[in-house]
Design an enzyme around this catalytic site. Structure first.
Site, PDB file in Angstrom:
ATOM      1  N   PRO A   1      -3.468  -7.099  -7.482  1.00 51.93           N
ATOM      2  CA  PRO A   1      -2.762  -8.241  -8.301  1.00 51.93           C
ATOM      3  C   PRO A   1      -1.269  -8.108  -7.975  1.00 51.93           C
ATOM      4  O   PRO A   1      -0.656  -9.182  -8.367  1.00 51.93           O
ATOM      5  CB  PRO A   1      -3.294  -7.971  -9.527  1.00 51.93           C
ATOM      6  CG  PRO A   1      -3.314  -6.686  -9.732  1.00 51.93           C
ATOM      7  CD  PRO A   1      -3.682  -6.158  -8.584  1.00 51.93           C
ATOM      8  N   LEU A   2      -0.710  -7.329  -7.284  1.00 52.08           N
ATOM      9  CA  LEU A   2       0.639  -7.291  -7.324  1.00 52.08           C
ATOM     10  C   LEU A   2       1.145  -8.253  -6.345  1.00 52.08           C
ATOM     11  O   LEU A   2       0.666  -8.550  -5.351  1.00 52.08           O
ATOM     12  CB  LEU A   2       1.088  -5.772  -6.651  1.00 52.08           C
ATOM     13  CG  LEU A   2       0.632  -4.495  -7.511  1.00 52.08           C
ATOM     14  CD1 LEU A   2       1.144  -3.026  -7.025  1.00 52.08           C
ATOM     15  CD2 LEU A   2       0.787  -4.832  -9.112  1.00 52.08           C
ATOM     16  N   CYS A   3       2.481  -8.634  -6.479  1.00 55.66           N
ATOM     17  CA  CYS A   3       2.919  -9.544  -5.620  1.00 55.66           C
ATOM     18  C   CYS A   3       3.836  -8.452  -4.600  1.00 55.66           C
ATOM     19  O   CYS A   3       4.795  -9.046  -4.289  1.00 55.66           O
ATOM     20  CB  CYS A   3       3.955 -10.436  -6.289  1.00 55.66           C
ATOM     21  SG  CYS A   3       4.295 -11.842  -5.551  1.00 55.66           S
ATOM     22  N   MET A   4       2.965  -7.942  -3.892  1.00 55.09           N
ATOM     23  CA  MET A   4       3.776  -7.036  -2.827  1.00 55.09           C
ATOM     24  C   MET A   4       2.727  -7.064  -1.465  1.00 55.09           C
ATOM     25  O   MET A   4       1.519  -7.037  -1.651  1.00 55.09           O
ATOM     26  CB  MET A   4       3.668  -5.696  -3.315  1.00 55.09           C
ATOM     27  CG  MET A   4       4.640  -5.282  -4.667  1.00 55.09           C
ATOM     28  SD  MET A   4       6.339  -5.760  -4.274  1.00 55.09           S
ATOM     29  CE  MET A   4       6.615  -4.345  -3.416  1.00 55.09           C
TER      30      MET A   4
END
Ligand SMILES: Cc1ncc(COP(=O)(O)O)c(C=O)c1O
Lengths: 692, 450
Positions: free
Chosen positions: B370-373
């Site tokens: 879910p990380l924006c990475m």
């Protein structure tokens, strides 16, 4: 509780003297001796003669440098005392009689020493009062020639006390009881009886049963009970009754029966000796007692009678207490060996196992490895490799020399067995103590030792296999007299292991028990001459500091000496064990209660149950009546402690008769033994920097 | 005992890729509907998603397996739970209840062990960074300390002077056990003579006494023989220590490093097939020990096994939040758990199981976190049927190193639960809240918005 001052040498010498008086009635208690001494003052000549003889004998032994325990016990000096009393009962105190007294006293000591060695070495028997019989016999015979002595010293045994008007049986009993002290007077007897009742209800009871059994039989034979109650020689019945029923045998119903049988048989001897010896002008004295007691004890010993007292203590009650806790705590089987593996194995077949451990081979064990559900294999169990035990290390259970090996037989596939070479691959080790251990069914070519090798406990011998007559891989273990594989087995026990969670110093586990050997023990934490300083607290308030010193008794047993008591301990199969407490001491009884035993091999979590001696929990008088009850009715049970060790702390729950219940806790330390312990309201804390 | 009757049932193919159709088949499914009797759906309903789930049964079974494998071969064995692998209190406590000591590599871990009720002498203190006061405490409390370098040796001598007594220490050695890369940065090197120099120096000063040797050859060691080599070299060194310096070994500590049944990226075979079992490690180590030791003076064998004991007992339940098609045509899912919770995703390819049977043909799929990475990838190519939004996946094994190395990054960390043997479920770590995260922060008053 405060620290008692050091006892002066004088007090301990005085105790010896008093102990000699109390030993005449089989008790080892100075206070009893003191009262007996007072009672003997009813005839001062007699009392002083007795004292003189003991002092002479004791002083001589002391100057010769004889050991402390030896002198203190009173066993060795009581013959001297009896001789002194005997001489005093014939002669009043004059220079001549004192001279003969000293001669007789020293002769008695010498005879006692010499005879006791011979008796102990050849017959394993005590000498009782035989030296007294010999010496007094000699004095009687010789003094016939000593007319000078006769004239100056002979005196009619003056009756200093009035005679009560009691029934014949009572007078007879009390007089006989006192006759043991050469003071055949009912009042003296009454005094002695009261002391006996207080000091040892069991002895008191035995004196009654002994006297009346013997006197009644004698009365039946002669036809006159009156005459029988008048016969002073019947004190032998009392001595026999007490010696057999409570001293040389541990008090119990069976011992009571033995003592009554002994008394009954002795009637013959008492009467026979009387006829025979009086012909030579000899008093009967204790000869019948000595003959009967020694013969019975020897005969019962030869029959391995289980109630024979292993250690004679201060009173029958103490012996009983000791015997009970010892008999329940220490298995007497002489052979104890370690388990031949590491980790938790299961007994597949034990002693007298139904398949193969029968007849000559009944003392044997088979061990397998099983999972938590008791299954010994994974997967289908059709291949050797499926079996958990297969190829696991087998370790030597003893130190010794390998005398026989077989290494080349194949491992049988599951479902096949080799009944021609039924022992399979094997190792036989001869113990340094003479017996042999055989381990069988090892894996082919897995042996790590060869004939002639010396092995230690725990040496790797080989790997578990399935050779020979073996339905599945397992370790077969047996102890046997000879080196040949499959010799007849000997009884043995396993040492230092857990069964489930329960610790055993020595045990004989049964089928399906899961056994884990403890790893080998390190050194004992308590060593000779070590001083332990403890701070004592009662309900949190400081009660001073006390010292314990580790000492060794002449038999080589170590004990903690607190000056008011002795706590005996030792190493039993890799475990530290407290054996017994002598004397009264809160500190020592607490230490025993908190730590009856301690496995010295590493283990972090175990439980055990211990039977504890009554003297740790109950004051003297109460204990004595509890013990009388327990001897007659097997009630009440001895106190029991349930102990649990976890990560350095041993906690105990103790419960005993009469609703005694409390908890204990001891913090153990692998280097110094323990750091502190708590029993009920008392706490004892080890001081830090102490000498070792 | 007779087992209770159970109705026969036909289960759909639920094996991994290793079944008779070979790998890469189109219909193979991995399905896990429950963990020790707790349904996945039920767990998420009660405790939310994502959710770490540990199985008490599995932890205990594994511990017992390793302990048994060792103790039936060698009488003096102690396991020391390697805290860094997973130092959730409940996990450590289970290990300690099962008889394990603690292996710690920092003051924080040392404090944790004490906090759980361990005594100093139940703690093994390792690591390259042991500050002076940590050393003082450890020695005063009787901990087992393994020295890492020369400077630490001097520090310990100073502590010995302060405490006024000779201190027992272990030496950590590094050596060539045939493992690449060799962990040569920890401890004293054996082959170069560094270790021998250190021992001689200790002897010369006389303030310390060497009573143990330690060696951790690395982690996820797939070759049992490497431990045989390490054991042999350590015991040869021990013999020299005893013969020439008079030091007797109380313990031999072989560190950790046994693999768990997890699949390294790039591994061809599944771990059940490619990895030796714990028995073979135990066998190699102990048979080497018997060759070199006398029964009267067996040292205690310590093992600091971490990964192999806990990894497989840990699961992560994650819920698919969305799916999309990538430019190259692959199916991609966005899950609610990513590499912030799954540090081990850098090396492992997890076993990914679906919470229920799903029909349809498998296709290669990517699972993102879910990380924006960009690096937030849980799996780059797993064969999955088309899954609808809200479907839950169970990732395993995740018990080792994820809890301790998870990052507080972008989102909150989730609940951790332990499925107990008695059938209940305990939360062993509550999910984070904003105030947890900010509880140690201080906002200077003048920076406040009103
Ligand atoms: C000194 C030491 N002991 C034990 C371990 C635990 O290793 P593993 O989890 O591989 O068993 C490690 C891990 O790095 C370590 O550094």
């Amino acid at each position: 509780m405060s620290a008692p001052g050091p006892q002066t040498a004088l007090i301990s010498h005085f105790k010896v003297l008093l102990n000699s008086f109390s030993r005449v009635y089989f008790l080892g208690k100075p206070w009893v001796g003191a009262i007996f001494l007072l009672l003997s003052l009813a005839n001062p000549h007699l009392a002083i003669s007795g004292l003189l003889a003991v002092v002479a004998g004791y002083g001589f032994a002391y100057l010769m440098g004889m050991g402390k325990e030896f002198l203190e016990s009173g066993v060795y000096t009581y013959n001297t005392l009896l001789v002194g009393l005997g001489v005093g009962s014939i002669y009043r105190l004059t220079p001549l009689s004192v001279l003969i007294l000293l001669m007789a006293g020293l002769l008695t000591l010498a005879i006692t020493l010499a005879l006791s060695r011979v008796f102990y070495a050849y017959l394993a028997l005590p000498i009782l009062s035989l030296p007294f019989v010999v010496v007094i016999g000699a004095v009687s015979l010789a003094s016939g020639k000593y007319s000078n002595l006769y004239v100056s010293s002979l005196y009619p045994a003056a009756n200093l006390l009035p005679n009560p008007d009691w029934p014949a049986w009572a007078t007879g009993y009390f007089k006989c009881l006192a006759a043991i002290f050469f003071l055949p007077h009912p009042y003296v007897g009454l005094g002695i009886a009261l002391v006996l009742l207080a000091a040892s209800p069991i002895l008191f009871g035995l004196s009654l049963t002994g006297y009346f059994t013997g006197s009644l039989i004698s009365g039946l034979m002669t036809g006159s009970f009156q005459q029988s109650f008048l016969n002073l020689n019947h004190f032998n019945f009392i001595l026999i009754g007490m010696a057999l029923g409570g001293v040389f045998l541990v008090p119990s119903r069976v011992s009571l029966v033995v003592s009554l049988v002994g008394v009954s048989c002795s009637v013959l001897l008492v009467d026979a000796v009387q006829v025979f010896w009086s012909a030579y002008g000899l008093p009967v004295l204790t000869l019948p007692f000595n003959l009967v007691a020694l013969t019975f004890v020897y005969a019962l010993g030869a029959l391995k009678f289980p109630q024979i007292s292993r250690r004679i203590l201060g009173s029958p009650e103490e012996s009983l207490d000791f015997h009970r806790s010892v008999a329940l705590r220490f298995d007497p089987c002489p052979i104890g060996i370690n388990l031949p593996f590491s980790g938790a194995w299961t007994v597949w077949q034990g002693f007298e196992g139904p398949w193969t451990h029968q007849g000559n081979w009944r003392h044997a064990y088979d061990f397998i490895l099983a999972d938590g559900k008791g299954q010994s294999f994974t997967g289908p169990g059709k291949r050797l490799e499926d079996y958990l035990a297969y190829k696991k290390p087998v370790l030597s259970p003893i130190a010794g020399q390998v005398v026989k090996t077989v290494d080349n037989l194949p491992d049988q596939e599951i479902g096949q067995t080799d009944s021609r070479n039924n022992w399979g691959n094997l190792v036989v080790i001869r113990s340094n103590f003479g017996y042999h251990v055989e381990i069988s069914h090892l894996a082919k070519e897995s042996l790590k030792v060869k004939e002639g090798d010396w092995v230690e406990r725990g040496s790797l011998l080989g790997l578990c296999g399935n050779s020979g007559y073996s339905p599945q891989p397992h370790i077969h273990l047996q102890v046997q007299a000879g080196p040949d594989p499959g010799s007849a087995t000997l009884d043995f026990r396993l040492t230092s292991y857990l069964s489930g969670q329960t610790y055993f110093t020595l045990g004989q586990p049964g089928k399906d028990e899961v056994l884990t050997p403890l790893s080998q023990a390190g050194p004992e934490p308590f060593v000779l001459d070590q001083e332990i300083e403890l701070e004592c607290f009662h309900q949190g308030t400081p009660k001073g500091t006390r010292n314990l010193v580790v000492r060794m008794d002449p038999e080589g047993t170590l004990y903690f000496d607190s000056t008011t008591g002795k706590l005996y301990f030792g190493r039993v199969h890799d475990g530290h064990c407290h054996y017994s407490l002598q004397g009264q001491d809160k500190l020592l009884s607490s230490l025993f209660l908190a730590l009856p035993r301690l496995p010295l091999g590493g283990c972090n979590d175990y439980v055990y149950e211990e039977r504890l001696p009554l003297n740790l929990l109950y004051p003297g008088w109460l204990r004595r009546w509890l013990l009388l009850g327990s001897a007659l009715f097997d009630l009440p049970q001895s106190p029991r402690g349930v102990y649990r060790y976890k990560r350095g702390v041993l906690t105990g729950k103790i419960s005993g008769p009469l609703g005694r219940e409390f908890n204990t806790e001891i913090h153990l330390d692998s280097v110094v033994g323990f750091t502190k312990f708590q029993v009920g309201d008392w706490t004892f804390e080890r001081k830090q920097h102490e000498k070792t | 005992m007779k087992e209770p009757y159970q109705k026969p049932s036909v289960r759909k193919l639920a094996q991994g890729s290793h079944n008779k159709y070979g790998s890469g088949n189109y219909y193979g499914r991995k399905v896990r509907t429950e963990i020790d009797g707790q349904t996945i759906a039920g767990l998420v309903e009660r405790f939310g998603s994502p959710l770490f789930v540990y199985s008490e049964r599995q932890i205990k079974e594994k511990l017992k397996e390793l302990k048994t494998a060792l103790t039936v071969r060698y009488p003096k064995v102690e396991l020391a739970w390697s805290y860094k692998t997973n130092y959730l209190q409940a996990i450590c406590a289970l290990m300690h209840q099962g008889g394990s000591l603690a292996e710690v590599v920092s003051q924080m871990e040392y404090d944790k062990a004490l906090g759980l009720g361990l005594k100093g002498k139940e703690i093994i203190f390792n690591g390259p960074y042991k500050p002076m006061d940590a050393l003082e405490t450890a020695f005063a409390q009787g901990a087992i300390v393994n020295l890492d370098h020369q400077d630490e040796l001097s520090d310990c001598e100073q502590v010995a002077t302060q405490l006024g007594r000779k201190l027992k220490v272990g030496l950590r050695l590094n050596l060539d056990a045939g493992i690449y890369p060799q962990w040569s940065r920890f401890g004293f090197n054996l082959e170069s003579g560094q270790a021998w120099e250190a021992a001689k120096r200790i002897k010369a000063k006389g303030l310390l006494e060497v009573n143990g040797l330690h060696c951790h050859i690395g982690t996820y060691i797939m070759e049992p023989e490497a431990y045989g080599t390490a054991t042999r070299k350590l015991l040869e060194f021990a013999a020299k220590l005893e013969a020439e310096l008079g030091y007797k070994l109380d313990y031999l500590d072989l560190g950790g490093g046994f693999p768990s049944l997890s699949r390294l990226k790039g591994a061809v075979l599944p771990p059940e097939v490619s990895l030796p079992n714990l028995e073979s490690y135990a066998e190699t180590i102990t048979s080497t020990m018997y060759r070199y030791l006398k029964p009267q003076s067996l040292p205690t064998l310590y093992l600091e096994t971490g990964r192999a004991l806990i990894d497989e007992a840990g699961y992560l339940i994650t819920t698919l939040h969305a799916s999309k098609r990538l430019l190259d045509g692959r199916k991609a899912y966005i899950a609610d758990a990513g590499i912030n919770l799954l540090y081990s995703a850098f090396w492992y390819r997890y076993n990914i199981e679906i919470e229920k049977e799903v029909t349809g043909v498998n296709e290669p799929s990517v699972i993102y976190g879910p990380l924006c990475m960009n690096i937030d990838v849980v799996d780059e190519g797993v064969l999955l049927p088309s899954l609808s939004r809200g479907t839950r996946l169970v990732l395993s094994p995740v018990g080792a190193y994820n809890q301790t190395q998870s990052m507080q990054f972008i989102g909150y960390r989730p609940n951790v639960v332990l499925v107990r043997e008695n059938g209940t479920v305990d939360v062993i770590r509550e999910k984070e809240t904003l105030s947890d995260m900010e509880s140690r922060e201080c906002l200077p008053p003048d920076l406040k918005l009103h």
